[in-house]
Motif scaffolding. Sequence first.
Motif, PDB file in Angstrom:
ATOM      1  N   GLY A  25       0.819  -1.209   0.000  1.00  0.00           N
ATOM      2  CA  GLY A  25       0.000   0.000   0.000  1.00  0.00           C
ATOM      3  C   GLY A  25       0.843   1.245   0.000  1.00  0.00           C
ATOM      4  N   CYS A  26       1.932   1.245   0.766  1.00  0.00           N
ATOM      5  CA  CYS A  26       2.823   2.407   0.797  1.00  0.00           C
ATOM      6  C   CYS A  26       3.492   2.614  -0.556  1.00  0.00           C
ATOM      7  N   GLN A  27       3.888   1.520  -1.211  1.00  0.00           N
ATOM      8  CA  GLN A  27       4.563   1.643  -2.500  1.00  0.00           C
ATOM      9  C   GLN A  27       3.620   2.198  -3.557  1.00  0.00           C
ATOM     10  N   ASN A  28       2.348   1.827  -3.511  1.00  0.00           N
ATOM     11  CA  ASN A  28       1.402   2.327  -4.494  1.00  0.00           C
ATOM     12  C   ASN A  28       1.186   3.820  -4.371  1.00  0.00           C
ATOM     13  N   ASP A  29       1.366   4.337  -3.129  1.00  0.00           N
ATOM     14  CA  ASP A  29       1.159   5.760  -2.904  1.00  0.00           C
ATOM     15  C   ASP A  29       2.377   6.587  -3.253  1.00  0.00           C
ATOM     16  N   THR A  30       3.498   5.929  -3.562  1.00  0.00           N
ATOM     17  CA  THR A  30       4.735   6.645  -3.847  1.00  0.00           C
ATOM     18  C   THR A  30       4.738   7.156  -5.282  1.00  0.00           C
ATOM     19  N   VAL A  31       5.036   8.419  -5.450  1.00  0.00           N
ATOM     20  CA  VAL A  31       5.107   9.008  -6.777  1.00  0.00           C
ATOM     21  C   VAL A  31       6.529   8.851  -7.312  1.00  0.00           C
ATOM     22  N   PRO A  32       6.732   8.161  -8.429  1.00  0.00           N
ATOM     23  CA  PRO A  32       8.096   7.961  -8.939  1.00  0.00           C
ATOM     24  C   PRO A  32       8.735   9.281  -9.328  1.00  0.00           C
ATOM     25  N   GLY A  33      10.034   9.400  -9.056  1.00  0.00           N
ATOM     26  CA  GLY A  33      10.752  10.614  -9.416  1.00  0.00           C
ATOM     27  C   GLY A  33      11.169  10.588 -10.866  1.00  0.00           C
ATOM     28  N   PRO A  34      11.768  11.668 -11.364  1.00  0.00           N
ATOM     29  CA  PRO A  34      12.210  11.722 -12.760  1.00  0.00           C
ATOM     30  C   PRO A  34      13.343  10.748 -13.015  1.00  0.00           C
ATOM     31  N   GLU A  35      13.402  10.233 -14.244  1.00  0.00           N
ATOM     32  CA  GLU A  35      14.461   9.298 -14.608  1.00  0.00           C
ATOM     33  C   GLU A  35      15.787  10.027 -14.727  1.00  0.00           C
ATOM     34  N   SER A  36      16.878   9.290 -14.471  1.00  0.00           N
ATOM     35  CA  SER A  36      18.187   9.924 -14.606  1.00  0.00           C
ATOM     36  C   SER A  36      18.447  10.287 -16.061  1.00  0.00           C
ATOM     37  N   GLY A  37      18.063   9.393 -16.986  1.00  0.00           N
ATOM     38  CA  GLY A  37      18.220   9.686 -18.408  1.00  0.00           C
ATOM     39  C   GLY A  37      19.426   9.046 -19.046  1.00  0.00           C
ATOM     40  N   LYS A  38      20.395   8.590 -18.262  1.00  0.00           N
ATOM     41  CA  LYS A  38      21.610   8.019 -18.837  1.00  0.00           C
ATOM     42  C   LYS A  38      21.339   6.719 -19.581  1.00  0.00           C
ATOM     43  N   GLU A  39      20.257   6.039 -19.216  1.00  0.00           N
ATOM     44  CA  GLU A  39      19.916   4.781 -19.879  1.00  0.00           C
ATOM     45  C   GLU A  39      19.413   5.000 -21.304  1.00  0.00           C
ATOM     46  N   TYR A  40      19.178   6.252 -21.697  1.00  0.00           N
ATOM     47  CA  TYR A  40      18.756   6.551 -23.068  1.00  0.00           C
ATOM     48  C   TYR A  40      19.942   6.736 -24.019  1.00  0.00           C
ATOM     49  N   PHE A  41      21.151   6.684 -23.488  1.00  0.00           N
ATOM     50  CA  PHE A  41      22.340   6.789 -24.341  1.00  0.00           C
ATOM     51  C   PHE A  41      23.427   5.875 -23.774  1.00  0.00           C
ATOM     52  N   PRO A  42      23.226   4.548 -23.858  1.00  0.00           N
ATOM     53  CA  PRO A  42      24.238   3.629 -23.326  1.00  0.00           C
ATOM     54  C   PRO A  42      25.515   3.687 -24.149  1.00  0.00           C
ATOM     55  N   LEU A  43      26.643   3.558 -23.465  1.00  0.00           N
ATOM     56  CA  LEU A  43      27.947   3.603 -24.114  1.00  0.00           C
ATOM     57  C   LEU A  43      28.765   2.406 -23.656  1.00  0.00           C
ATOM     58  N   GLU A  44      29.218   1.616 -24.606  1.00  0.00           N
ATOM     59  CA  GLU A  44      30.040   0.442 -24.313  1.00  0.00           C
ATOM     60  C   GLU A  44      31.071   0.288 -25.418  1.00  0.00           C
ATOM     61  N   ILE A  45      32.318   0.102 -25.037  1.00  0.00           N
ATOM     62  CA  ILE A  45      33.387  -0.032 -26.027  1.00  0.00           C
ATOM     63  C   ILE A  45      33.110  -1.229 -26.939  1.00  0.00           C
ATOM     64  N   GLY A  46      33.172  -1.001 -28.243  1.00  0.00           N
ATOM     65  CA  GLY A  46      32.909  -2.042 -29.218  1.00  0.00           C
ATOM     66  C   GLY A  46      31.489  -2.056 -29.736  1.00  0.00           C
TER      67      GLY A  46
END
Length: 260
Positions: A25-46
């Motif tokens: 019940g507590c988790q359902n009432d929690t409003v998620p915060g903004p995403e960091s955004g780094k996952e929209y531009f992953p960088l990996e060598i190769g």
Amino acid sequence: MSTLRCAPLKCLAWLAPVAALALAGCQNDTVPGPESGKEYFPLEIGSYRVYAVADTLWNAFQRTPSSYQFRETVTDQVSDATGKPAYRVVRARRTLPTDTWRDDSVMVVSVASRSLVLTKNNRRTVELVFPVQQDRTWDMYAFMLGDTTEALDTGDRRYDNRRYQNIGEPFQIMAGGKTYRYDQTLTTALIVGNPNKYGFDDEVNRSTYQQVYAKGVGPVYRVRRRFDYCDPQTGTCGKSNTRIYKGQARHEILIEQGKL
């Protein structure tokens, strides 16, 4: 009046479902915060991304279309202009899928806690700011005059020229008869009409730029348009007749990704 009595382990077993329900019940009432955004531009060598490019040039009202491919490969980790860790991205180009890739240009991408900065042709642009938030704006050229993160948060919005749109929305596009769909994306768009030379849309010129990033994938679509509607021979300007005197329109669609 009776009192509930049980062995300690039995009481814990009985209370566990109740505690789980209360926590849910507590988790359902929690409003998620903004995403960091780094996952929209992953960088990996190769890792690499291949884009199908449709490019059209106008000169003296003459339209010349062309098509080719770009491949952007993360080759190694380096240091950016400020000495901070970054990644070198080599862009190669070929006309046909059967042609050999030929290096076209080199970019450097650096990711900090508050922004992702792209350096190309000695020009630094802020491609993303963190955390990502709907309608958040920023100046993509904030670091061209200085290297402090305060340039992103001066409080002066007159020169902001980028905006977040459609955060978390699905995106779909076709290329070569194939449909590419991504469930979670965000879009950065050029803000036009501000008193600066980077974004405009009037009877003389038009400049637009848009990028779509997919979560866990990176840039999946880019479009840039830059048109001049003035006819130097007649001295008339106006886009009501849709005639473009000089300009360029380029569309890039991600069609392949992987690791070398």
